[in-house]
Write a protein that holds these residues in place. Structure first.
Motif, PDB file in Angstrom:
ATOM      1  N   ASP A  38     -10.406   0.689  -0.369  1.00 43.04           N
ATOM      2  CA  ASP A  38      -8.995   0.181   0.307  1.00 43.04           C
ATOM      3  C   ASP A  38      -8.969  -1.278   0.222  1.00 43.04           C
ATOM      4  O   ASP A  38      -7.758  -1.658   1.027  1.00 43.04           O
ATOM      5  CB  ASP A  38      -9.094   0.971   1.710  1.00 43.04           C
ATOM      6  N   ALA A  60      -4.966  -2.406   2.072  1.00 46.69           N
ATOM      7  CA  ALA A  60      -4.719  -1.098   3.054  1.00 46.69           C
ATOM      8  C   ALA A  60      -4.281  -2.068   4.355  1.00 46.69           C
ATOM      9  O   ALA A  60      -5.082  -2.622   5.001  1.00 46.69           O
ATOM     10  CB  ALA A  60      -5.487   0.002   3.091  1.00 46.69           C
ATOM     11  N   PRO A  61      -3.327  -1.397   5.105  1.00 46.50           N
ATOM     12  CA  PRO A  61      -2.886  -2.448   6.181  1.00 46.50           C
ATOM     13  C   PRO A  61      -3.835  -2.431   7.380  1.00 46.50           C
ATOM     14  O   PRO A  61      -3.715  -3.445   8.071  1.00 46.50           O
ATOM     15  CB  PRO A  61      -1.468  -1.825   6.681  1.00 46.50           C
ATOM     16  N   TYR A  62      -4.283  -1.115   7.591  1.00 47.18           N
ATOM     17  CA  TYR A  62      -5.292  -0.982   8.654  1.00 47.18           C
ATOM     18  C   TYR A  62      -6.523  -1.859   8.671  1.00 47.18           C
ATOM     19  O   TYR A  62      -7.233  -2.192   9.658  1.00 47.18           O
ATOM     20  CB  TYR A  62      -5.799   0.458   8.666  1.00 47.18           C
ATOM     21  N   ARG A  63      -6.694  -2.488   7.235  1.00 43.08           N
ATOM     22  CA  ARG A  63      -7.772  -3.276   7.231  1.00 43.08           C
ATOM     23  C   ARG A  63      -7.559  -4.845   7.802  1.00 43.08           C
ATOM     24  O   ARG A  63      -8.393  -5.531   7.971  1.00 43.08           O
ATOM     25  CB  ARG A  63      -8.091  -3.635   5.758  1.00 43.08           C
ATOM     26  N   TYR A  64      -6.275  -5.000   8.159  1.00 46.50           N
ATOM     27  CA  TYR A  64      -6.102  -6.492   8.764  1.00 46.50           C
ATOM     28  C   TYR A  64      -6.408  -6.357  10.248  1.00 46.50           C
ATOM     29  O   TYR A  64      -6.308  -7.366  10.883  1.00 46.50           O
ATOM     30  CB  TYR A  64      -4.483  -6.435   8.552  1.00 46.50           C
ATOM     31  N   ASN A  65      -6.598  -5.335  11.008  1.00 43.61           N
ATOM     32  CA  ASN A  65      -6.816  -5.164  12.368  1.00 43.61           C
ATOM     33  C   ASN A  65      -8.343  -5.379  12.674  1.00 43.61           C
ATOM     34  O   ASN A  65      -9.258  -5.211  11.734  1.00 43.61           O
ATOM     35  CB  ASN A  65      -6.530  -3.728  12.916  1.00 43.61           C
ATOM     36  N   TYR A 120       0.926  -1.209   0.053  1.00 45.44           N
ATOM     37  CA  TYR A 120      -0.057  -0.079  -0.022  1.00 45.44           C
ATOM     38  C   TYR A 120       0.959   1.160   0.035  1.00 45.44           C
ATOM     39  O   TYR A 120       2.056   1.328   0.739  1.00 45.44           O
ATOM     40  CB  TYR A 120      -0.880   0.066   1.238  1.00 45.44           C
ATOM     41  N   PRO A 160       0.626   4.878   1.121  1.00 43.02           N
ATOM     42  CA  PRO A 160      -0.158   5.852   1.877  1.00 43.02           C
ATOM     43  C   PRO A 160       0.420   7.253   1.323  1.00 43.02           C
ATOM     44  O   PRO A 160      -0.683   8.274   1.296  1.00 43.02           O
ATOM     45  CB  PRO A 160       0.199   5.829   3.416  1.00 43.02           C
TER      46      PRO A 160
END
Length: 128
Positions: free
Chosen positions: A93, A123-128, A17, A19
């Motif tokens: 995302d 997007a990395p924040y979707r992994y949380n 991703y 940003p």
């Protein structure tokens, strides 16, 4: 990393991703991907063209076709590989890409398709 082998050609893809080039407030998400194309066969091949299918998580689908990759039509000798980096923007995302390369076997001019494995753009924040 997503990987597939077709007729002695291994295609592997990694994504990241971006940003600094994205603007989530305007539904603009930028991803880079690195493709490695390795010739595990016994004859030289040339990458002629590409055909991509690009999917956003909102159901939108795009197709992109063109000659070569990033302005090149590389010849890949047996035991060698070609690597390149490119990018894709999405309106969401998360999404995915897959496709095929048209290759030419240089010894006899035979054309054949090599599958590009489906890979995910997240997007990395979707992994949380």
């Amino acid at each position: 990393m997503a990987t597939t082998i077709t007729d002695g050609v291994r295609v592997s893809v990694e994504t990241v991703y971006q940003p600094e080039y994205s603007n989530p407030g305007n539904d603009h998400f930028m991803f880079a991907y690195r493709v490695s194309i390795e010739n595990t066969g016994s004859y030289a091949v040339r990458l002629i063209s590409r055909h991509w299918y690009i999917f956003d998580s909102n159901g939108a689908k795009r197709e992109v076709e063109g000659e070569g990759v990033v302005g090149q039509q590389p010849i890949i000798e047996p035991g060698s590989s070609h690597e390149y980096v490119s990018g894709c923007n999405l309106k969401t995302d998360m999404g995915s890409m897959k496709g095929e390369y048209q290759m030419e076997r240089l010894m006899d001019g035979m054309l054949f398709d090599v599958q590009i494995p489906e890979f995910y753009l997240v997007a990395p924040y979707r992994y949380n």
